[in-house]
Design a protein around this motif. Structure first.
Motif, short mmCIF file in Angstrom:
data_model
loop_
_atom_site.label_atom_id
_atom_site.label_comp_id
_atom_site.label_asym_id
_atom_site.label_seq_id
_atom_site.Cartn_x
_atom_site.Cartn_y
_atom_site.Cartn_z
N ALA B 99 38.14 74.73 37.08
CA ALA B 99 39.48 75.07 37.58
C ALA B 99 40.46 75.12 36.42
O ALA B 99 41.29 76.02 36.31
N LEU B 100 40.34 74.14 35.51
CA LEU B 100 41.22 74.10 34.34
C LEU B 100 41.06 75.38 33.52
O LEU B 100 42.03 75.99 33.08
N GLU B 101 39.79 75.78 33.33
CA GLU B 101 39.54 76.92 32.45
C GLU B 101 39.90 78.24 33.13
O GLU B 101 40.35 79.17 32.48
N THR B 102 39.70 78.33 34.44
CA THR B 102 40.01 79.58 35.13
C THR B 102 41.47 79.96 34.91
O THR B 102 41.78 81.05 34.43
N THR B 103 42.37 79.05 35.25
CA THR B 103 43.79 79.36 35.11
C THR B 103 44.22 79.35 33.64
O THR B 103 44.91 80.25 33.19
N GLY B 104 43.76 78.31 32.92
CA GLY B 104 44.21 78.15 31.54
C GLY B 104 43.80 79.32 30.66
O GLY B 104 44.64 79.91 29.97
N TYR B 105 42.51 79.67 30.68
CA TYR B 105 42.04 80.75 29.82
C TYR B 105 42.70 82.07 30.21
O TYR B 105 43.01 82.89 29.35
N SER B 106 42.88 82.28 31.52
CA SER B 106 43.48 83.53 31.98
C SER B 106 44.88 83.70 31.40
O SER B 106 45.23 84.75 30.84
N ILE B 107 45.68 82.64 31.50
CA ILE B 107 47.06 82.75 31.00
C ILE B 107 47.08 82.83 29.47
O ILE B 107 47.84 83.61 28.89
N MET B 108 46.19 82.05 28.83
CA MET B 108 46.14 82.11 27.37
C MET B 108 45.78 83.52 26.91
O MET B 108 46.37 84.07 25.97
N PHE B 109 44.80 84.12 27.59
CA PHE B 109 44.38 85.47 27.20
C PHE B 109 45.52 86.46 27.41
O PHE B 109 45.81 87.30 26.55
N ASP B 110 46.18 86.37 28.58
CA ASP B 110 47.28 87.29 28.86
C ASP B 110 48.41 87.11 27.85
O ASP B 110 49.09 88.06 27.48
N LYS B 111 48.60 85.86 27.43
CA LYS B 111 49.71 85.57 26.54
C LYS B 111 49.43 86.06 25.13
O LYS B 111 50.29 86.66 24.48
N LEU B 112 48.21 85.81 24.65
CA LEU B 112 47.93 86.04 23.24
C LEU B 112 47.24 87.37 22.95
O LEU B 112 47.48 87.97 21.92
N GLU B 113 46.35 87.80 23.84
CA GLU B 113 45.50 88.93 23.48
C GLU B 113 45.97 90.24 24.11
O GLU B 113 46.13 91.24 23.44
N SER B 114 46.16 90.24 25.42
CA SER B 114 46.36 91.53 26.08
C SER B 114 47.84 91.84 26.33
O SER B 114 48.18 92.97 26.60
N GLY B 115 48.69 90.82 26.27
CA GLY B 115 50.08 91.06 26.61
C GLY B 115 50.29 91.28 28.09
O GLY B 115 51.36 91.70 28.53
#
Lengths: 288, 282
Positions: B99-115
């Motif tokens: 659960a931690l990784e699902t939300t966390g990684y998703s937001i991190m990726f949106d924030k840093l990689e894809s915009g």
């Protein structure tokens, strides 16, 4: 043969009436080096080392914390049931195996992740293009992986020593198995990293090969405990020899003879080194 | 003189055939909410095979290793089957981590990689709707992974839940708490390694030292046991273990209350962060 460090063209002294261009032919040319391109090797090695030192909290500190957590969990969960294994306290029996597990997982992660990321991002050409031959390339990657493994091992060992006091029985054996275990997983990481096309493949190797072999290697129990078919099978697990050999160096307790463990590790590393070298030399999945 | 379309609205209408209007929705933008949930689910499904198999293998290995190391006499914890005890702990810890990784990684990726984060913040979605979408997806993903691990653990002796409804509650609340923690962690992390740092140095010790692998009675009396009893994750694990195996260490109502309280706290923090746009909106 001499090693020339000059790469920047030095303008030739101008003589009136001649071209204003420096005489390039005299000063610029392919860099010459001897049988081994030490500068290239050292640059690649340092690139790989800086790569993990840059995020040392993730590559050094995190494994230390995880390993200490494992020690706590297993000691607490099994402390009531298992007091002594092979005549030593259970945490003391556990500690050397956990140190090796931390070392090998990090050696493997270092080489494999570096290669896969380079391949996915396409900057692997920056490693393939320079005048570095396949032996230099494999050894630079492998030794960087070994460096990370040893750094993790030493740090983990120091912290573990605070909680589980042990004295090393045989430093030579400890050093041999620490280096050969890290080297083995660095080489597997290189082979896996070259073979893998995606991060999924890497995750598959970790999940289906590395983790099961590492867990079922006798870190957490003496293989004497295993029932018959599995007892024999355990002797065919190369991870068993590195952990058993390292443990015998650390606390003087082992399941298999010392010479056998050292021989097995040497043979496996030689075979893996040749495979990795051939893969790079032929350009398998690297050059097209 | 009269040009055919002096009125801009009429000109646009002539192009589109009719005048486009902003989409209308009621109190809740259901289309947007489901759209965001669908996006998160699709993203997760791409990695689902590995996300499912990895923790399952890990759990099976843990169970094997523990039973080999414990031997015959170690198979009982206070009269309970140790593998049953361990199995429940492995299920709930996998749910928490995923659960931690699902939300966390998703937001991190949106924030840093894809915009892609700007697309989410720019869409006509209220912070509550965004939060609900992340929460629902993370719970669905992590609980399904938990159920799969339950299936694997049933090979090692973890039976059907003793209290099914309570099991559903504890699984969902675990997914909820940790997906909110993932969101909070991601908001406060500038780089990937600062997020995984929080995961390794804060969350993992919290999960591992909360009674997932050993009973409270194994911890020596004194300050250490108090530390355990203060850790709210302990109540989550113990409540779930009661619902799965029937083994009672703490009052399940207390566990339910503590976990509900913890969820409310992390949910409000996450909602506040999204509403104010802290570190997310320029």
């Amino acid at each position: 043969m001499t090693l020339t460090h000059e790469i920047s063209p030095q303008p030739a002294p101008k003589t009136p009436g001649t071209s204003s261009f420096p005489d390039l032919g005299q000063h610029v040319g392919p860099r010459s080096f001897g049988r081994v391109n030490w500068i290239g090797w050292h640059s690649l090695y340092m690139k790989e080392v800086r790569r993990f030192l840059n995020v040392a909290t993730q590559t050094i500190a995190a494994p230390v914390v995880t390993t200490l957590l494992f020690l706590a969990i297993f000691s607490l969960a099994l402390g009531h049931a298992v007091e002594m294994v092979q005549g030593v306290l259970f945490p003391v029996f556990l500690a050397p195996g956990l140190i090796v597990m931390a070392m090998v997982q990090n050696s493997f992660a270092n080489t494999s992740s570096s290669l896969v990321i380079s391949k996915v991002q396409g900057n692997i050409v920056d490693v393939l293009m320079p005048p570095i031959n396949s032996i230099e390339m494999v050894s630079a990657y492998a030794l960087a992986g070994v460096s990370r493994g040893l750094l993790v091992g030493v740090t983990t060992g120091l912290f573990m020593w605070i909680f589980v006091p042990f004295h090393v029985a045989n430093w030579g054996l400890v050093a041999y198995h620490a280096v050969s275990a890290s080297l083995m997983l660095s080489l597997i990481g290189i082979i896996g990293g070259i073979w893998a096309d995606k991060f999924d493949h890497m995750a598959a190797i970790t999940n289906f090969v590395i983790t099961p072999f590492a867990f079922l290697s006798g870190t957490f129990y003496s293989i004497e405990r295993l029932p018959e078919p599995f007892h024999t099978i355990a002797y065919f697990n190369p991870f068993f020899y590195m952990i058993d050999g390292f443990r015998s160096g650390m606390i003087g307790v082992s399941d298999a003879p010392t010479w056998l463990g050292m021989l097995v590790m040497f043979c496996i590393n030689s075979v893996l080194a040749v495979i990795a070298w051939r893969m790079v030399a032929t350009g398998y999945k690297l050059k097209n | 003189m009269s040009a055919p379309y002096t009125d801009p609205v009429a000109r646009i209408a002539s192009i589109f055939g009719s005048i486009p209007r902003p989409r209308r929705f009621g109190r809740v933008n259901w289309v947007g909410l489901f759209g965001l949930m669908r996006r998160e689910a699709i993203r997760e499904l791409r990695w689902f095979g590995m996300a499912l198999v990895g923790p399952a293998i890990q759990a099976a290995l843990f169970a094997t290793v523990f039973s080999l190391a414990a031997g015959e006499q170690g198979m009982a914890v206070d009269g309970w089957n140790f593998l049953e005890f361990l199995g429940a702990g492995l299920v709930i810890s996998a749910v928490m981590q995923r659960a931690l990784e699902t939300t966390g990684y998703s937001i991190m990726f949106d924030k840093l990689e894809s915009g892609g984060l700007q697309d989410i913040l720019g869409a006509p979605l209220t912070p509550m709707e965004i939060l609900t979408a992340y929460l629902a997806t993370a719970i669905a993903v992590s609980v399904s992974i938990g159920l799969f691990i339950w299936l694997v653990m049933s090979l090692f002796g973890l039976g059907l839940p003793a209290h099914p409804l309570a099991a559903v509650y504890f699984l969902c609340i675990a997914g909820g708490i940790f997906s909110m923690l993932g969101l909070i962690g991601a908001v406060f992390s500038k780089k990937w390694d600062s997020f995984s740092g929080k995961e390794t140095f804060v969350v993992l010790p919290l999960i591992f030292l909360s009674g997932t692998f050993f009973p409270l009675s194994a911890v020596p009396e004194g300050p250490w046991r108090t530390v355990f009893q203060v850790n709210p994750i302990y109540y989550l694990v113990d409540g779930f273990r009661w619902s799965a195996t029937g083994r009672l260490e703490t009052d399940p109502w207390l566990s339910a209350a503590v976990t509900a309280g913890l969820f409310l706290i992390v949910y409000s923090i996450a909602a506040r962060l999204l509403a104010t746009g802290y570190k997310l909106k320029p």
